[in-house]
Design an enzyme around this catalytic site. Structure first.
Site, mmCIF file in Angstrom:
data_model
loop_
_atom_site.group_PDB
_atom_site.id
_atom_site.type_symbol
_atom_site.label_atom_id
_atom_site.label_comp_id
_atom_site.label_asym_id
_atom_site.label_seq_id
_atom_site.Cartn_x
_atom_site.Cartn_y
_atom_site.Cartn_z
ATOM 1 N N CYS A 1 9.920 1.901 -20.645
ATOM 2 C CA CYS A 1 8.606 2.412 -20.239
ATOM 3 C C CYS A 1 7.571 2.261 -21.362
ATOM 4 O O CYS A 1 7.078 1.161 -21.580
ATOM 5 C CB CYS A 1 8.728 3.841 -19.752
ATOM 6 N N GLY B 1 8.251 2.015 -24.251
ATOM 7 C CA GLY B 1 8.929 1.010 -25.076
ATOM 8 C C GLY B 1 8.536 -0.401 -24.666
ATOM 9 O O GLY B 1 8.349 -1.280 -25.514
ATOM 10 N N HIS C 1 12.674 3.367 -15.913
ATOM 11 C CA HIS C 1 13.628 4.184 -16.680
ATOM 12 C C HIS C 1 15.033 3.954 -16.126
ATOM 13 O O HIS C 1 15.539 4.788 -15.363
ATOM 14 C CB HIS C 1 13.258 5.666 -16.563
ATOM 15 N N GLU D 1 17.715 4.401 -17.367
ATOM 16 C CA GLU D 1 18.674 5.441 -17.787
ATOM 17 C C GLU D 1 18.940 6.453 -16.675
ATOM 18 O O GLU D 1 19.997 7.076 -16.636
ATOM 19 C CB GLU D 1 18.179 6.157 -19.056
#
Ligand code: GLN
Length: 570
Positions: A386, A388, A548, A550
């Site tokens: 994101c 990042g 995301h 994750e």
């Protein structure tokens, strides 16, 4: 009929009520039952989206765009299911609904009161969320004795009457301290928690005792007698090396048999934890260790460092490591220190991989950009999530494409190269101060381009198939269909989002010309293309995503981009 396990906490919070509840859910699933989870947050915020990450940890995002307490993440990680936002109840939602209904005349002629209207709304939502499942695990946030828990405990007590006691079990999770001066485990706070719960008319059917060390028989007996519960229903849950061991430990005390017994049920199949056990072994015992730096912002808070803001990122790394039998050591790095000391970034030489997680605002941003530059130039495996991705685009624009003051307009609204910018529809919302629940939230379809590393990573996983089924559901769902956008490529993946800013489409051709590869995009029905993935050719692993991933990583099915990262680490 759905049966319920209600989990409440006693003594103190933060002792792993969420992971224990997830473990109970996992055990029931392993016994062959369908299970879902409902998390109750007794605060007045409508959702977790507006809470402070440094106090409450990460905001969890659901497929359907809910912004929720991070505990829901544990359920998804343990159960390997997608849980919708309706499975999170907050006091704000309950009261808002009741007041809206009152204004709409739905209770015409009645006095609207705490009892019965509030617990009735709570029960209605619980039953709706668990509909169609064999079991619903209801986790009530906070601890017994909190004023704000009262309506929820009242509601679950009254569910005993509505559904019959045989269909609902209450589990109390307590903590047994060992004060340093006497070095003796004390049961008194647990006794008080039992008493507080009984004041609500609830007698726990199980008491799970968290403590530094296992509970001895003397203390088990003491609690058993005090709570007047069945022998064997006081369960010890000492501190352990990984949360993923909890279901295994609970099973050592035959928890599934005892729990199902309370409902007059038997397992539909013999629980098989062999794959799970293998992952737990890898997480805790593997000799092969990789060291990954999470360079973030919310790392230091007062005297404590709070790593909870990135809990899903760290779990996704652990899952990916376990899949290739590697133990992942996480080094938490505050990006601000790279700003103060220009040489400090060289300490990243000591890590095997670098992750830049999501974030907001300008603090620590230049430090993160330095870390990205370091990863790109020194060929250190890198994953951007994101913010990042956005900062990786900024770094590339500045240092490769010669756009000197390139930036995101979140940090510098006057930049000459707004490579990351806010799209028109978001600008409107900001003007009207509509902050709650208005980011680009939840799962969006990304078209993956042929011949990219990102596509290959997804192809190597189960995700394309899994997401195909979800795409079909979305096609049939008018309310959520906008998540698809235009499907233009053969391979499509759904990842979750939580952001306002996007790669500015105007700069995409220029960035591409300088060598940045956009490996996937979401195409809105109004033809706007939103970039979802980037990668760099000729680098061992330089991948970032606007999403995301994750949030979709599970112990038994790690997220492809994280797996790619750990595999690239030496
Ligand atoms: N601050 C960025 C945005 O709003 C990134 C958000 C994030 O990393 N979740 O777009």
């Amino acid at each position: 009929m759905t049966k319920f396990v209600v989990v409440v906490g006693g003594v103190i919070s933060g002792v792993g009520k969420g992971v224990t509840s997830s473990s109970i859910a996992k055990i029931l699933k392993e016994c062959g039952y369908s299970v879902t989870a409902i998390k109750i947050d007794p605060y007045i915020n409508y959702d977790a989206g507006t809470l402070r990450p440094t106090e409450h940890g990460e905001v969890w995002v659901t497929d359907d765009g809910g912004e929720i307490d991070q505990d829901l993440g544990n359920y998804e990680r343990f159960l390997d299911i997608d849980i919708p936002k309706k499975n999170n109840l907050t006091t704000g939602q309950i009261y808002k609904t009741v007041i809206d209904k009152e204004r709409a005349g739905e209770y015409l002629g009645n006095t609207v009161q705490f009892i019965p209207h509030i617990p009735e709304e709570i029960k209605k939502r619980i039953l709706e969320a668990a509909k169609g499942y064999d079991f619903g695990i209801i986790e009530i946030g906070g601890t017994v004795g909190d004023y704000e828990n009262i309506p929820y405990l009242f509601a679950t007590k009254s569910m005993e009457r509505d559904l019959g006691k045989q269909n609902i079990v209450h589990v109390l999770i307590t903590y047994l301290p060992i004060p340093g001066n006497i070095e003796e485990m004390k049961t008194k706070p647990t006794q008080q928690a039992i008493r507080l719960l009984s004041e609500m008319g609830i007698l726990p059917d199980f008491i799970i005792c968290r403590a530094k060390v296992p509970l001895d028989d003397v203390r088990k007996k003491k609690i058993e007698v005090y709570a007047n519960i069945r022998s064997g229903h006081v369960i010890s849950e000492p501190d352990i090396d990984t949360i993923y061991r909890i279901p295994l430990d609970l099973e050592k005390e035959s928890f599934s048999t005892k729990l199902l017994n309370e409902f007059g049920m038997k397992p539909l199949k013999k629980p098989n934890f062999s794959k799970w056990e293998k992952s737990v072994e890898a997480i805790t015992k593997s000799k092969d260790e990789i060291n990954i730096a999470i360079v973030g912002k919310y790392v230091d808070i007062g005297e404590f460092s709070l790593t909870d803001s990135y809990i899903s990122v760290s779990h996704a790394l652990i899952h990916a490591g376990a899949a290739i039998n590697k133990r992942v050591k996480i080094t938490w790095v505050d990006s601000k220190k790279f700003e103060k000391d220009s040489k400090a970034v060289n300490e990243l030489k000591n890590v095997d991989g670098i992750v830049i997680p999501g974030g907001f605002g300008s603090s620590g941003v230049e430090g993160k950009i330095k870390a990205i530059k370091f990863a790109r130039e020194n060929r250190v495996p890198f994953l951007g999530l994101c913010y990042g991705l956005q900062l990786a685009v900024v770094e590339f624009a500045r240092n490769v494409c010669d756009m000197k003051d390139a930036n995101t307009t979140e940090v510098n609204p006057k930049t000459g190269f707004p490579v990351i910018d806010i799209i028109e529809s978001q600008k409107e919302l900001m003007k009207k101060h509509e902050y709650g629940g208005t980011m680009r939230l939840g799962a969006y379809a990304a078209n993956l381009k042929e011949g990219t590393k990102v596509l290959q990573l997804y192809k190597d996983s189960k995700r394309l198939e899994k997401d195909q089924a979800r795409l079909e559901e979305l096609r049939a769902d008018k309310g959520q269909g906008f998540r698809l956008g235009k499907i233009t490529e053969k391979n499509v993946v759904l990842e979750r989002h939580r952001h306002r800013y996007e790669v500015n489409p105007k700069f995409v051709p220029q960035l591409e010309k300088c060598g940045l590869r956009f490996s996937g995009y979401h195409e809105r029905f109004d033809n706007t293309k939103l970039m979802e993935f980037i990668e760099l050719e000729g680098h061992p692993y330089f991948v970032a995503t606007q999403s995301h991933p994750e949030f979709k990583s599970r112990l038994e099915d790690p997220a492809p981009l994280f797996l790619g990262l750990v595999k690239a680490c030496k």
